[in-house]
Design a protein around this motif. Structure first.
Motif, PDB file in Angstrom:
ATOM      1  N   ILE A   8      36.304  34.219  43.104  1.00 24.21           N
ATOM      2  CA  ILE A   8      37.713  34.509  43.392  1.00 24.21           C
ATOM      3  C   ILE A   8      37.809  34.978  44.837  1.00 24.21           C
ATOM      4  N   ARG A   9      38.792  34.465  45.531  1.00 22.34           N
ATOM      5  CA  ARG A   9      39.001  34.826  46.936  1.00 22.34           C
ATOM      6  C   ARG A   9      38.988  36.346  47.096  1.00 22.34           C
ATOM      7  N   ASN A  10      38.408  36.830  48.172  1.00 26.40           N
ATOM      8  CA  ASN A  10      38.327  38.243  48.556  1.00 26.40           C
ATOM      9  C   ASN A  10      37.261  39.045  47.811  1.00 26.40           C
ATOM     10  N   LEU A  11      36.638  38.486  46.787  1.00 26.32           N
ATOM     11  CA  LEU A  11      35.647  39.225  46.013  1.00 26.32           C
ATOM     12  C   LEU A  11      34.259  38.723  46.363  1.00 26.32           C
ATOM     13  N   GLY A  12      33.409  39.624  46.802  1.00 21.45           N
ATOM     14  CA  GLY A  12      32.069  39.244  47.234  1.00 21.45           C
ATOM     15  C   GLY A  12      31.052  39.373  46.113  1.00 21.45           C
ATOM     16  N   PRO A  13      29.807  39.046  46.417  1.00 17.13           N
ATOM     17  CA  PRO A  13      28.739  39.054  45.419  1.00 17.13           C
ATOM     18  C   PRO A  13      28.521  40.407  44.738  1.00 17.13           C
ATOM     19  N   ALA A  14      28.742  41.501  45.436  1.00 20.10           N
ATOM     20  CA  ALA A  14      28.555  42.824  44.826  1.00 20.10           C
ATOM     21  C   ALA A  14      29.527  43.048  43.668  1.00 20.10           C
ATOM     22  N   THR A  15      30.659  42.378  43.695  1.00 23.90           N
ATOM     23  CA  THR A  15      31.633  42.568  42.617  1.00 23.90           C
ATOM     24  C   THR A  15      31.143  41.988  41.301  1.00 23.90           C
ATOM     25  N   ASP A  16      30.272  40.992  41.342  1.00 23.52           N
ATOM     26  CA  ASP A  16      29.762  40.408  40.097  1.00 23.52           C
ATOM     27  C   ASP A  16      29.103  41.472  39.230  1.00 23.52           C
ATOM     28  N   ALA A  17      28.252  42.297  39.823  1.00 21.34           N
ATOM     29  CA  ALA A  17      27.551  43.332  39.062  1.00 21.34           C
ATOM     30  C   ALA A  17      28.519  44.404  38.559  1.00 21.34           C
ATOM     31  N   ALA A  22      31.499  46.229  33.450  1.00 25.73           N
ATOM     32  CA  ALA A  22      32.758  46.455  32.724  1.00 25.73           C
ATOM     33  C   ALA A  22      32.986  45.399  31.643  1.00 25.73           C
ATOM     34  N   GLY A  23      32.030  44.478  31.480  1.00 19.90           N
ATOM     35  CA  GLY A  23      32.163  43.443  30.459  1.00 19.90           C
ATOM     36  C   GLY A  23      32.982  42.243  30.893  1.00 19.90           C
ATOM     37  N   ALA A  37      44.662  45.321  33.866  1.00 12.87           N
ATOM     38  CA  ALA A  37      43.749  45.594  32.743  1.00 12.87           C
ATOM     39  C   ALA A  37      42.297  45.497  33.202  1.00 12.87           C
ATOM     40  N   ALA A  38      41.994  44.526  34.054  1.00 13.64           N
ATOM     41  CA  ALA A  38      40.623  44.365  34.547  1.00 13.64           C
ATOM     42  C   ALA A  38      40.229  45.553  35.418  1.00 13.64           C
ATOM     43  N   TYR A  39      41.113  45.997  36.298  1.00 17.65           N
ATOM     44  CA  TYR A  39      40.765  47.121  37.169  1.00 17.65           C
ATOM     45  C   TYR A  39      40.634  48.405  36.363  1.00 17.65           C
ATOM     46  N   GLU A  40      41.455  48.566  35.352  1.00 17.21           N
ATOM     47  CA  GLU A  40      41.345  49.749  34.487  1.00 17.21           C
ATOM     48  C   GLU A  40      39.983  49.753  33.794  1.00 17.21           C
ATOM     49  N   GLN A  44      36.958  52.477  34.045  1.00 12.55           N
ATOM     50  CA  GLN A  44      36.408  53.084  32.828  1.00 12.55           C
ATOM     51  C   GLN A  44      34.896  52.912  32.743  1.00 12.55           C
ATOM     52  N   SER A  45      34.373  51.880  33.368  1.00 13.50           N
ATOM     53  CA  SER A  45      32.940  51.625  33.322  1.00 13.50           C
ATOM     54  C   SER A  45      32.178  52.422  34.383  1.00 13.50           C
ATOM     55  N   GLY A  46      32.891  53.200  35.182  1.00 15.65           N
ATOM     56  CA  GLY A  46      32.232  54.077  36.145  1.00 15.65           C
ATOM     57  C   GLY A  46      32.424  53.744  37.602  1.00 15.65           C
ATOM     58  N   SER A  47      33.091  52.658  37.927  1.00 12.48           N
ATOM     59  CA  SER A  47      33.347  52.333  39.331  1.00 12.48           C
ATOM     60  C   SER A  47      34.349  53.324  39.902  1.00 12.48           C
TER      61      SER A  47
END
Length: 112
Positions: A8-17, A22-23, A37-40, A44-47
């Motif tokens: 997805i545009r603007n999201l780099g490889p570190a975002t995958d992990a 977060a599932g 919902a995704a950012y929430e 919740q997963s600790g980011s």
């Protein structure tokens, strides 16, 4: 094979992990959940919350560059971001929940 979140545009490889913790395992999962919902779930997963990361993701889902967010649109996104942070904090989840629990236990936490 599903496309990674980083496709997805603007999201780099570190975002995958981070999203995987977060599932959210693919770009399709992220699109299906929607940005709020995704950012929430990410928080919740600790980011740790980060406004630019949030609006860059929102812009990316729209196929827009991250710096395309300005004016009233940016103000509205900030209100959404703050609401997400507040919900996560109220749920007792998120990156600061463990330290808050310890501080509450020893009597130095926030007054509720």
């Amino acid at each position: 094979m599903p496309a990674p979140v980083s496709s997805i545009r603007n999201l780099g490889p570190a975002t995958d992990a981070a999203y995987a913790r977060a599932g959210i395992l693919s770009a399709e999962d992220l699109r299906a959940m929607g940005p709020d919902a995704a950012y929430e779930r990410l928080l919740q997963s600790g980011s740790k919350p980060h406004f630019i990361a949030y609006y860059a993701m929102v812009m990316g889902l729209q196929g827009r560059p991250w710096n395309d967010c300005q004016g009233a649109e940016k103000t509205a996104l900030r209100a959404r971001f703050d609401a997400i942070k507040a919900r996560v904090a109220a749920s007792g989840a998120g990156p600061d929940s463990a330290i808050e629990a310890i501080l509450d236990r020893i009597g130095t936490g926030r007054r509720r």
